[in-house]
Design a protein around this motif. Structure first.
Motif, mmCIF file in Angstrom:
data_model
loop_
_atom_site.group_PDB
_atom_site.id
_atom_site.type_symbol
_atom_site.label_atom_id
_atom_site.label_comp_id
_atom_site.label_asym_id
_atom_site.label_seq_id
_atom_site.Cartn_x
_atom_site.Cartn_y
_atom_site.Cartn_z
ATOM 1 N N LEU A 80 19.834 -1.928 3.119
ATOM 2 C CA LEU A 80 19.238 -2.940 3.980
ATOM 3 C C LEU A 80 19.425 -4.314 3.356
ATOM 4 O O LEU A 80 19.512 -4.459 2.133
ATOM 5 C CB LEU A 80 17.756 -2.656 4.185
ATOM 6 N N PRO A 81 19.472 -5.352 4.171
ATOM 7 C CA PRO A 81 19.593 -6.707 3.623
ATOM 8 C C PRO A 81 18.258 -7.210 3.094
ATOM 9 O O PRO A 81 17.198 -6.870 3.615
ATOM 10 C CB PRO A 81 20.039 -7.519 4.835
ATOM 11 N N ILE A 82 18.329 -8.022 2.062
ATOM 12 C CA ILE A 82 17.144 -8.728 1.588
ATOM 13 C C ILE A 82 16.927 -9.920 2.507
ATOM 14 O O ILE A 82 17.862 -10.666 2.816
ATOM 15 C CB ILE A 82 17.321 -9.189 0.134
ATOM 16 N N ALA A 83 15.712 -10.103 2.975
ATOM 17 C CA ALA A 83 15.416 -11.181 3.922
ATOM 18 C C ALA A 83 15.818 -12.530 3.332
ATOM 19 O O ALA A 83 15.628 -12.790 2.134
ATOM 20 C CB ALA A 83 13.941 -11.174 4.287
ATOM 21 N N ILE A 84 16.337 -13.394 4.181
ATOM 22 C CA ILE A 84 16.839 -14.687 3.728
ATOM 23 C C ILE A 84 15.732 -15.534 3.109
ATOM 24 O O ILE A 84 15.989 -16.359 2.227
ATOM 25 C CB ILE A 84 17.541 -15.434 4.896
ATOM 26 N N LYS A 85 14.495 -15.327 3.524
ATOM 27 C CA LYS A 85 13.397 -16.100 2.947
ATOM 28 C C LYS A 85 13.248 -15.813 1.461
ATOM 29 O O LYS A 85 12.712 -16.651 0.722
ATOM 30 C CB LYS A 85 12.090 -15.800 3.685
ATOM 31 N N GLU A 86 13.701 -14.642 1.012
ATOM 32 C CA GLU A 86 13.617 -14.308 -0.405
ATOM 33 C C GLU A 86 14.785 -14.906 -1.184
ATOM 34 O O GLU A 86 14.592 -15.471 -2.258
ATOM 35 C CB GLU A 86 13.589 -12.783 -0.587
ATOM 36 N N THR A 87 15.997 -14.768 -0.656
ATOM 37 C CA THR A 87 17.173 -15.249 -1.387
ATOM 38 C C THR A 87 17.278 -16.763 -1.386
ATOM 39 O O THR A 87 17.872 -17.350 -2.289
ATOM 40 C CB THR A 87 18.452 -14.644 -0.794
ATOM 41 N N PHE A 95 16.696 9.422 8.864
ATOM 42 C CA PHE A 95 17.151 8.032 8.710
ATOM 43 C C PHE A 95 17.688 7.816 7.301
ATOM 44 O O PHE A 95 18.764 7.250 7.107
ATOM 45 C CB PHE A 95 15.997 7.070 9.003
ATOM 46 N N TRP A 96 16.908 8.267 6.292
ATOM 47 C CA TRP A 96 17.321 8.055 4.896
ATOM 48 C C TRP A 96 18.394 9.050 4.481
ATOM 49 O O TRP A 96 19.288 8.701 3.691
ATOM 50 C CB TRP A 96 16.107 8.168 3.980
ATOM 51 N N LEU A 156 11.400 0.448 -2.592
ATOM 52 C CA LEU A 156 12.364 -0.658 -2.656
ATOM 53 C C LEU A 156 13.786 -0.172 -2.876
ATOM 54 O O LEU A 156 14.713 -0.589 -2.172
ATOM 55 C CB LEU A 156 11.962 -1.629 -3.769
ATOM 56 N N ILE A 157 14.005 0.704 -3.854
ATOM 57 C CA ILE A 157 15.381 1.036 -4.209
ATOM 58 C C ILE A 157 16.074 1.857 -3.135
ATOM 59 O O ILE A 157 17.300 1.789 -2.990
ATOM 60 C CB ILE A 157 15.468 1.753 -5.570
ATOM 61 N N ARG A 158 15.323 2.634 -2.359
ATOM 62 C CA ARG A 158 16.015 3.385 -1.320
ATOM 63 C C ARG A 158 16.443 2.481 -0.168
ATOM 64 O O ARG A 158 17.324 2.835 0.614
ATOM 65 C CB ARG A 158 15.170 4.552 -0.820
ATOM 66 N N ARG A 159 15.845 1.301 -0.073
ATOM 67 C CA ARG A 159 16.258 0.336 0.928
ATOM 68 C C ARG A 159 17.334 -0.609 0.421
ATOM 69 O O ARG A 159 18.289 -0.916 1.136
ATOM 70 C CB ARG A 159 15.050 -0.507 1.386
ATOM 71 N N ASN A 197 10.503 -4.110 3.778
ATOM 72 C CA ASN A 197 9.363 -3.684 2.975
ATOM 73 C C ASN A 197 9.307 -4.412 1.642
ATOM 74 O O ASN A 197 8.547 -4.037 0.758
ATOM 75 C CB ASN A 197 9.437 -2.168 2.735
ATOM 76 N N TRP A 198 10.096 -5.465 1.501
ATOM 77 C CA TRP A 198 10.171 -6.194 0.239
ATOM 78 C C TRP A 198 8.812 -6.786 -0.139
ATOM 79 O O TRP A 198 8.277 -6.530 -1.221
ATOM 80 C CB TRP A 198 11.227 -7.296 0.362
#
Length: 592
Positions: free
Chosen positions: A573-580, A524-525, A169-172, A122-123
């Motif tokens: 959750l991981p941050i998608a590699i396209k962002e990092t 889930f959360w 965002l922060i809960r993920r 959801n980034w």
């Protein structure tokens, strides 16, 4: 290298997601021709386009019922996604699994998620919503507002929505970059080195923004006016207070408020603080003290009426003219109007066993009256409202999930998707046990419009009970909050045993959250913020094999269904590699 700026949404059109109610505002002008001057028209005192702009931010709120996985790389054989890929988030908890063997969700269950194949990513969605809010906040004063109230309300709606998307965002991910009011341009070098703020900084920012907005929104509407209020569902003080309570409960929970220092914390909270529980309890109590919400006596009202006593914050979906959800979830042996039901979701035995007996006692209590040979008799009424189980009545006949039964025929030509566990998910279906066809739900203006409830009053009561218990042990107010829900559920007696310890009340509250808020994207959360997912989800999940005897009785035998893959990394959750890869200053979450 191709540069991805999608998460900050540099295109104006990227943040315009058309809702059904917004189409007419824009349909006379191609999207690519939109400009700031068009949206924030200095010659339009009504601010019509700006109003729709804020409305479109609401459209970015994630919906529930069915979830699309976050990465196309999970698709089997590179095939396009189909509707059977859609399952609720609870299918990635200990409450349920997808019914279909070929459902993409099994890849997540068996292999987890990674930066290359993120889950529930959801980034980009959240940051594009935040950017849209910032565009509004940077430009709304260009409009010569004839209605000063509308100007104030919309401005604070945008502020509250921005805060809500930071919560998403922060809960993920834990702490994320706070961009303030800035609207980044594509050539801004700062985009390539944005660093994450701490979790604590993010929580403080969200709470401060909600506090600023709460008293400058449309007045809350009494129940008598909700059905005729055209703006019902837009931000009000009660919604903002409810979101604040959610944020503060997350911040108080063990994942972000650990009693011991984790190996690789990325929380921004260096040590445990009991005060965070008190602040969370006070925030939930502020919603209760408004006196404008209550529990609906009949839980089916939550399905049948959009505007009711209990719904606080929800996302409106697009209009529909059918009763499709009942077809998605009902057992596959039911085919009203010659349309196949799909039975997409299979609740686990662990989930079914969480429902007590109607007398309020757990099924493991020897004095409860539970009979393993007749396991669904005398149970909490919420079980029948939530789960399709063998022998329960649906569309004028008993459900047959025994081997070879109509709803588990073990014949792919009759039912290509069948239960993995002996159960199907019923939550959100109307009470159609005696009906010939599925009922439409959430009817408004003759259409089928199912809102996704994000926060309802039962959740607020349980949030209060949890936080108050953790701060000061169970007192009369904790008992009252939990027992109010048990009473509405139909438990007799609904009262809890006196003298429960903090640990015992914690177990009660957590189980009430599980069964009362089932399939509402809470479990889930919850198991992640409580940091129990590895124990309850990263272990073997079970179902039941049911065989019918010649005399019409049944045998119930437990069976192993799956052992989900879950590691300590997966609490965030991981941050998608396209962002990092693009933003070199963006630190990945631990262990990914």
């Amino acid at each position: 290298m191709k540069k991805h700026f999608g998460w900050l949404g540099i295109s104006l059109t990227a943040v315009i997601f058309t809702l059904s109610s917004c189409k007419k505002a824009f349909e006379d002008k191609p999207l690519e021709l939109f400009t700031i001057d068009y949206i924030f028209d200095e010659n339009d005192p009504t601010g019509a386009q700006a109003f729709w702009w804020v409305g479109n931010i609401y459209g970015k709120i994630p919906t529930g019922y069915n979830r699309m996985l976050g990465s196309s790389s999970w698709a089997f054989n590179n095939s396009p996604r189909t509707n059977t890929s859609l399952v609720p988030l609870e299918c990635f908890s200990d409450d349920a699994v997808p019914s279909g063997d070929g459902n993409e969700g099994w890849n997540v269950i068996r292999g987890g998620y990674s930066p290359v194949a993120p889950f529930d990513d959801n980034w980009g969605n959240s940051y594009s919503a935040i950017r849209a809010a910032n565009i509004y906040l940077n430009n709304y004063q260009r409009i010569p507002w004839a209605d000063s109230s509308r100007k104030i309300w919309l401005t604070n709606e945008a502020r509250a929505l921005r805060a809500y998307f930071y919560y998403e965002l922060i809960r993920r991910y834990g702490g994320v970059p706070l961009v303030g009011d800035k609207v980044y341009e594509p050539n801004d070098p700062e985009l390539l080195n944005l660093k994450r703020n701490s979790f604590e900084e993010c929580v403080n920012y969200i709470v401060s923004e909600l506090d600023i907005a709460k008293d400058s929104l449309r007045p809350d509407v009494p129940l008598s006016g909700r059905t005729t209020d055209a703006d019902f569902g837009r931000m009000r003080k009660s919604i903002v207070l409810a979101i604040k309570a959610k944020v503060l409960l997350l911040a108080a929970s063990p994942l972000f408020n650990p009693s011991s220092t984790p190996d690789k914390p990325y929380t921004g909270y260096p040590s445990y603080s009991a005060e965070r529980w008190k602040v969370a309890a006070d925030a939930a109590k502020a919603v209760m003290d408004l006196g404008i919400y209550d529990l609906e006596p009949n839980r089916y009202t939550l399905v049948l009426q959009r505007a009711n006593k209990e719904h606080i914050f929800f996302r409106m979906s697009d209009p529909r003219n059918d009763n499709g959800y009942a077809y998605y979830m009902s057992p596959p042996g039911y085919k009203p109007a010659n349309r196949n039901s799909e039975g997409r979701v299979s609740p686990t035995q662990e989930f079914v066993d969480a429902f007590p007996m109607k007398n309020g006692k757990t099924i493991t209590d020897p004095s409860s009256g539970y009979n393993p040979s007749n396991p669904y008799a005398g149970r909490d009424p919420r079980l029948e409202q939530t789960v399709f189980y063998n022998g329960a009545k649906w569309l004028q006949r008993p459900i047959e999930t025994f081997e070879g039964g109509k709803d588990k025929p073990n014949d792919a030509t009759l039912a290509p998707v069948q239960t993995q566990t002996g159960y199907y998910a019923k939550k959100f279906c109307a009470n159609d046990s005696s009906s010939a066809n599925y009922s439409t739900t959430f009817v408004r203006d003759g259409g089928f419009i199912p809102p996704w409830s994000i926060i309802r009053y039962a959740d607020i009561l349980l949030m209060y009970a949890e936080a108050k218990n953790e701060y000061s042990a169970p007192d009369a107010s904790v008992y009252a909050a939990v027992e109010k829900i048990r009473q509405r559920a139909g438990l007799l007696p609904y009262s809890l045993p006196l003298g429960l310890s903090k640990d015992q009340m914690r177990d009660v509250v957590r189980n009430e959250r599980r069964i009362e808020l089932a399939f509402e994207e809470q479990r889930f959360w919850d198991i992640r913020r409580w940091k129990i997912a590895k124990a309850v989800y990263g272990t073997t999940l079970h179902g039941v094999t049911i065989t019918k005897n010649a005399n019409g009785t049944f045998n119930y035998s437990p069976k192993n269904v799956t052992t989900p893959y879950f590691t300590d990394a997966m609490y965030l959750l991981p941050i998608a590699i396209k962002e990092t890869q693009v933003n070199q200053g963006l630190e990945q979450n631990p262990w990914y």
